[in-house]
Design a protein around this motif. Structure first.
Motif, PDB file in Angstrom:
ATOM      1  N   ALA A   1     -11.230  -5.556  -4.385  1.00 48.21           N
ATOM      2  CA  ALA A   1     -10.865  -4.897  -3.127  1.00 48.21           C
ATOM      3  C   ALA A   1     -11.947  -3.914  -2.695  1.00 48.21           C
ATOM      4  O   ALA A   1     -12.293  -3.829  -1.519  1.00 48.21           O
TER       5      ALA A   1
ATOM      6  N   ASN B   1      -8.717  -4.250  -8.359  1.00 45.14           N
ATOM      7  CA  ASN B   1      -9.242  -2.992  -7.839  1.00 45.14           C
ATOM      8  C   ASN B   1     -10.711  -3.134  -7.457  1.00 45.14           C
ATOM      9  O   ASN B   1     -11.154  -2.688  -6.380  1.00 45.14           O
TER      10      ASN B   1
ATOM     11  N   THR C   1     -12.349  -1.910   6.262  1.00 43.30           N
ATOM     12  CA  THR C   1     -11.327  -2.153   5.245  1.00 43.30           C
ATOM     13  C   THR C   1     -10.496  -3.405   5.531  1.00 43.30           C
ATOM     14  O   THR C   1      -9.507  -3.655   4.843  1.00 43.30           O
TER      15      THR C   1
ATOM     16  N   ASN D   1       0.857  -1.177   0.000  1.00 43.83           N
ATOM     17  CA  ASN D   1       0.000   0.000   0.000  1.00 43.83           C
ATOM     18  C   ASN D   1       0.898   1.234   0.000  1.00 43.83           C
ATOM     19  O   ASN D   1       2.134   1.126   0.021  1.00 43.83           O
TER      20      ASN D   1
ATOM     21  N   SER E   1     -14.886  -5.715  -1.294  1.00 42.86           N
ATOM     22  CA  SER E   1     -14.617  -6.348  -0.005  1.00 42.86           C
ATOM     23  C   SER E   1     -14.819  -5.411   1.179  1.00 42.86           C
ATOM     24  O   SER E   1     -14.851  -5.862   2.320  1.00 42.86           O
ATOM     25  N   THR E   2     -14.950  -4.121   0.919  1.00 41.52           N
ATOM     26  CA  THR E   2     -15.181  -3.164   2.018  1.00 41.52           C
ATOM     27  C   THR E   2     -16.656  -3.039   2.371  1.00 41.52           C
ATOM     28  O   THR E   2     -17.011  -2.263   3.254  1.00 41.52           O
TER      29      THR E   2
ATOM     30  N   THR F   1      -1.327  -0.053  -3.948  1.00 43.69           N
ATOM     31  CA  THR F   1      -2.732   0.223  -3.694  1.00 43.69           C
ATOM     32  C   THR F   1      -2.842   1.577  -2.999  1.00 43.69           C
ATOM     33  O   THR F   1      -2.076   1.887  -2.086  1.00 43.69           O
TER      34      THR F   1
ATOM     35  N   THR G   1      -7.431  -9.057  -0.402  1.00 44.89           N
ATOM     36  CA  THR G   1      -8.327  -9.349  -1.520  1.00 44.89           C
ATOM     37  C   THR G   1      -7.712  -8.869  -2.826  1.00 44.89           C
ATOM     38  O   THR G   1      -7.747  -9.574  -3.846  1.00 44.89           O
ATOM     39  N   PHE G   2      -7.136  -7.676  -2.804  1.00 43.36           N
ATOM     40  CA  PHE G   2      -6.467  -7.141  -3.992  1.00 43.36           C
ATOM     41  C   PHE G   2      -5.346  -8.079  -4.436  1.00 43.36           C
ATOM     42  O   PHE G   2      -5.262  -8.462  -5.611  1.00 43.36           O
TER      43      PHE G   2
ATOM     44  N   ALA H   1      -8.995  -5.832   2.676  1.00 46.85           N
ATOM     45  CA  ALA H   1      -9.086  -5.263   1.326  1.00 46.85           C
ATOM     46  C   ALA H   1      -7.777  -5.438   0.563  1.00 46.85           C
ATOM     47  O   ALA H   1      -7.775  -5.801  -0.620  1.00 46.85           O
ATOM     48  N   GLY H   2      -6.648  -5.185   1.228  1.00 49.46           N
ATOM     49  CA  GLY H   2      -5.355  -5.373   0.575  1.00 49.46           C
ATOM     50  C   GLY H   2      -5.093  -6.826   0.219  1.00 49.46           C
ATOM     51  O   GLY H   2      -4.537  -7.129  -0.847  1.00 49.46           O
TER      52      GLY H   2
END
Length: 306
Positions: free
Chosen positions: A276, A273, A244, A185, A279-280, A216, A250-251, A247-248
């Motif tokens: 992610a 993208n 969140t 990130n 997923s939030t 990200t 998932t990305f 999320a990372g």
């Protein structure tokens, strides 16, 4: 099962408390909710990849307790190959303590438990599986000796390597050239490169031998940097965030699945993208990860003129 993505994985159980805002030092606050959910960056990314259609195998070391069994049961339900998962009998499983705030942000403390005992020997035992896949991924939640061993095997067999450098930490110079794709990130990227802006940081890591940097950027999307191409920026998707967490991961897992099916970079980034962002929309990591069909439907809807 023919595996096309292998994850050198951490497995943690997430203990999640929901509170209004971050705690001050010495402060006690009543939580509004509590959950016990599956976690660990490696396991999360592996599940994300599996839900995007990849055939996934794990290399991991887990506890001999109930939390360890929870992981085995979860991977079986997700169709993930766990033949190279080793149990540390009598050892505590990895655990993450997570505070989630009203704005959806979070703070996390991770105890690696039995996962800290993953060695190069465990990886070597899975060498045949590693040699026959398309993507090998890892994060910094597993011992670097295990990651290096997996990436060295991958390099010898032309397998793409993907490293999610979280939690961010100084990495040895000989590891960078073994990384085909790095997925930090923004904060992790700036720390790793000791830089003040994303483009400078990415260029510094490319100079160290990384093949591609995919950073990200939260609600701003993501960006791809390669030595032989112009940067590629992918805009974010405005979402009403629930939390969140994951999320990372998932990305990263979605990107690994897309690269394993040999999607071109713009398509791979668009899928990662979107997954992610989706997923939030629910609490937790695994519970919020979308399926491949859900991402496809959402992308088609997002590209349809209103």
């Amino acid at each position: 099962m023919a595996v096309d993505v292998v994850c050198v994985a951490s497995w943690n159980v997430d203990l999640i408390a929901h509170i209004p805002q971050p705690l001050e030092r010495g402060q006690t606050r009543m939580a509004q909710a509590f959950e016990r959910l599956p976690g660990g960056k490696g396991s999360n990314a592996a599940i994300a990849a599996a839900r995007q259609g990849a055939q996934v195998g794990l290399i991991a070391r887990i506890g001999g307790d109930d939390f360890g069994q929870m992981g085995l049961d979860l991977w079986a339900r997700e169709g993930i190959d766990s033949q190279h998962v080793v149990r540390g009998e009598g050892e505590t499983n990895g655990t993450a303590l997570i505070l989630v705030y009203e704005d959806g942000d979070n703070s996390i403390a991770v105890y690696p438990g039995a996962g800290a005992g993953l060695t190069a020997a465990h990886v070597q035992a899975a060498a045949d599986m590693l040699a026959s896949v398309r993507v090998v991924m890892a994060s910094c939640e597993v011992p670097l000796v295990a990651t290096r061993a997996a990436f060295e095997i991958a390099r010898r067999h032309g397998v793409l390597t993907l490293l999610n450098p979280a939690p961010a930490m100084p990495l040895p110079g000989d590891l960078w050239p073994l990384v085909d794709v790095l997925t930090p990130n923004e904060g992790e990227l700036l720390m790793l490169a000791d830089a003040q802006d994303v483009e400078t940081a990415a260029q510094r890591l490319l100079q160290r031998g990384v093949g591609a940097v995919v950073v990200t950027l939260g609600e701003r999307g993501c960006a791809l940097f390669r030595a032989d191409a112009e940067p590629l920026y992918m805009p974010g998707h405005p979402m009403q965030v629930v939390d969140t967490i994951g999320a990372g991961d998932t990305f990263t897992g979605t990107l690994a699945a897309a690269l394993a099916r040999q999607a071109p970079w713009p398509e791979a980034l668009a899928w990662a993208n979107a997954a992610a962002a989706l997923s939030t929309q629910a609490s937790g990591a695994v519970t919020a990860m979308p399926s491949r069909a859900a991402v496809q439907d959402w992308l088609q809807g997002a590209s349809t003129p209103q």
